[in-house]
Design a protein around this motif. Structure first.
Motif, PDB file in Angstrom:
ATOM      1  N   UNK A  62      31.987   7.039 -12.635  1.00 20.92           N
ATOM      2  CA  UNK A  62      33.360   6.350 -12.904  1.00 20.92           C
ATOM      3  C   UNK A  62      33.367   5.045 -12.793  1.00 20.92           C
ATOM      4  N   UNK A  63      32.130   4.500 -13.432  1.00 19.19           N
ATOM      5  CA  UNK A  63      32.407   2.878 -13.636  1.00 19.19           C
ATOM      6  C   UNK A  63      33.096   2.389 -14.627  1.00 19.19           C
ATOM      7  N   UNK A  64      33.588   1.271 -14.549  1.00 22.55           N
ATOM      8  CA  UNK A  64      34.450   0.713 -15.391  1.00 22.55           C
ATOM      9  C   UNK A  64      33.793  -0.436 -16.197  1.00 22.55           C
ATOM     10  N   UNK A  65      34.119  -0.610 -17.449  1.00 21.34           N
ATOM     11  CA  UNK A  65      33.686  -1.409 -18.426  1.00 21.34           C
ATOM     12  C   UNK A  65      33.750  -3.044 -17.719  1.00 21.34           C
ATOM     13  N   UNK A  66      33.204  -4.010 -18.284  1.00 21.85           N
ATOM     14  CA  UNK A  66      33.579  -5.409 -17.742  1.00 21.85           C
ATOM     15  C   UNK A  66      34.777  -5.941 -18.394  1.00 21.85           C
ATOM     16  N   UNK A  67      34.973  -5.491 -19.496  1.00 23.82           N
ATOM     17  CA  UNK A  67      36.409  -5.963 -20.308  1.00 23.82           C
ATOM     18  C   UNK A  67      37.703  -5.389 -19.310  1.00 23.82           C
ATOM     19  N   UNK A  86      25.515   0.452  -4.035  1.00 23.09           N
ATOM     20  CA  UNK A  86      26.527   0.099  -4.726  1.00 23.09           C
ATOM     21  C   UNK A  86      26.337  -0.460  -6.059  1.00 23.09           C
ATOM     22  N   UNK A  87      27.081  -0.094  -7.405  1.00 24.20           N
ATOM     23  CA  UNK A  87      26.803  -0.696  -8.473  1.00 24.20           C
ATOM     24  C   UNK A  87      27.435  -2.095  -8.868  1.00 24.20           C
ATOM     25  N   UNK A  88      26.589  -2.854  -9.557  1.00 25.09           N
ATOM     26  CA  UNK A  88      27.316  -4.182  -9.882  1.00 25.09           C
ATOM     27  C   UNK A  88      26.801  -4.597 -11.359  1.00 25.09           C
ATOM     28  N   UNK A  89      27.437  -5.324 -11.866  1.00 21.47           N
ATOM     29  CA  UNK A  89      27.316  -5.837 -13.271  1.00 21.47           C
ATOM     30  C   UNK A  89      26.736  -7.180 -12.994  1.00 21.47           C
ATOM     31  N   UNK A  97      29.378  -8.919 -10.331  1.00 16.57           N
ATOM     32  CA  UNK A  97      30.932  -8.206  -9.974  1.00 16.57           C
ATOM     33  C   UNK A  97      30.596  -6.677  -9.619  1.00 16.57           C
ATOM     34  N   UNK A  98      31.411  -6.180  -8.889  1.00 23.30           N
ATOM     35  CA  UNK A  98      31.380  -4.673  -8.498  1.00 23.30           C
ATOM     36  C   UNK A  98      31.801  -3.995  -9.878  1.00 23.30           C
ATOM     37  N   UNK A  99      31.020  -2.910 -10.077  1.00 19.67           N
ATOM     38  CA  UNK A  99      31.346  -2.136 -11.368  1.00 19.67           C
ATOM     39  C   UNK A  99      32.451  -1.255 -11.342  1.00 19.67           C
TER      40      UNK A  99
END
Length: 238
Positions: A62-67, A86-89, A97-99
């Motif tokens: 359930x990760x979201x794209x940076x856009x 936790x996932x981060x970009x 940023x939190x993914x």
């Protein structure tokens, strides 16, 4: 009659003797450091034996794209990182940023750093302390790493320290007693007393040339003092 005059021979001997004294210590350090390098396991120097043999890669959903998280963000580089579960970009090498939520994380916390190091380091190593450093000197063992960083010390006779970058939570490196000995001897070997790795420094060039002069003066001393050479010279003079 000798091959060269006694006065000249005396000057050659003095030159050879003083050069030997002057560069002898450095020659000794080159030999000692060379022996140490040839007898040590470079993987142990890197501290591979202090890391876990297997590190599981995290799985995220359930990760979201940076856009979606930050519309209009211009992306030149992008890396997905795991920080404390936790996932981060890591965007453009300067934005974390939190993914999932898009929240910006300016720096990781001490607790984050401990979890990151715990994922890499062996489980039997007990943490003794942690501190944050903002600058290092030219001779610091973490002199080339990104700052600020967290230094995690372990309760071990080898004085083990792990370094985690505070900006992006990247496990940078670990240092221990054998690495420090290697670093010191490497410095004396390269004669780069600033950054350790410059083989083109003036001091190394000067001592290398003086070393050649010392060797050649030794060969010359043998030549002018060899009984066979002296006898041959006398025969040729007749």
């Amino acid at each position: 009659m000798a091959v060269v005059k006694r006065k000249t021979a005396k000057k050659i001997r003095q030159t050879h003797r003083y050069l030997g004294i002057f560069i002898g210590i450095q020659f000794l350090m080159w030999t000692i450091s060379g022996l140490y390098f040839s007898w040590t396991d470079i993987d142990e120097i890197h501290g591979d034996h202090l890391r876990k043999t297997e590190i599981k890669s995290p799985v995220f959903q359930d990760l979201k794209s940076p856009d979606q998280l930050r519309p209009g963000l211009e992306i030149e580089s992008l890396q997905l990182k795991e920080i404390a579960g936790k996932p981060y970009y890591w965007v453009n090498s300067n934005l974390l940023i939190n993914a999932k939520t898009g929240a910006v994380k300016e720096e990781i916390s001490k607790d984050d750093a401990l979890k990151i190091a715990g994922r890499i380091m062996r489980e039997d190593l007990n943490v003794k302390g942690i501190e944050k450093i903002n600058n290092t000197g030219k001779h610091h063992e973490y002199r080339s790493g990104p700052l600020p960083a967290y230094v995690i010390s372990y309760d071990n006779s080898q004085n083990i320290k792990a370094y985690v970058a505070a900006k992006n939570g990247e496990f940078q490196t670990l240092r221990h007693r054998d690495w420090r000995w290697f670093d010191f001897l490497w410095m004396t070997h390269t004669m780069d007393y600033e950054g350790r790795d410059d083989f083109n420094n003036l001091l190394l060039r000067a001592f290398s040339l003086l070393g050649l002069i010392t060797v050649f003066s030794g060969f010359l001393l043998w030549f002018i003092s060899s009984p066979r050479i002296i006898k041959l010279h006398k025969r040729l003079k007749k």
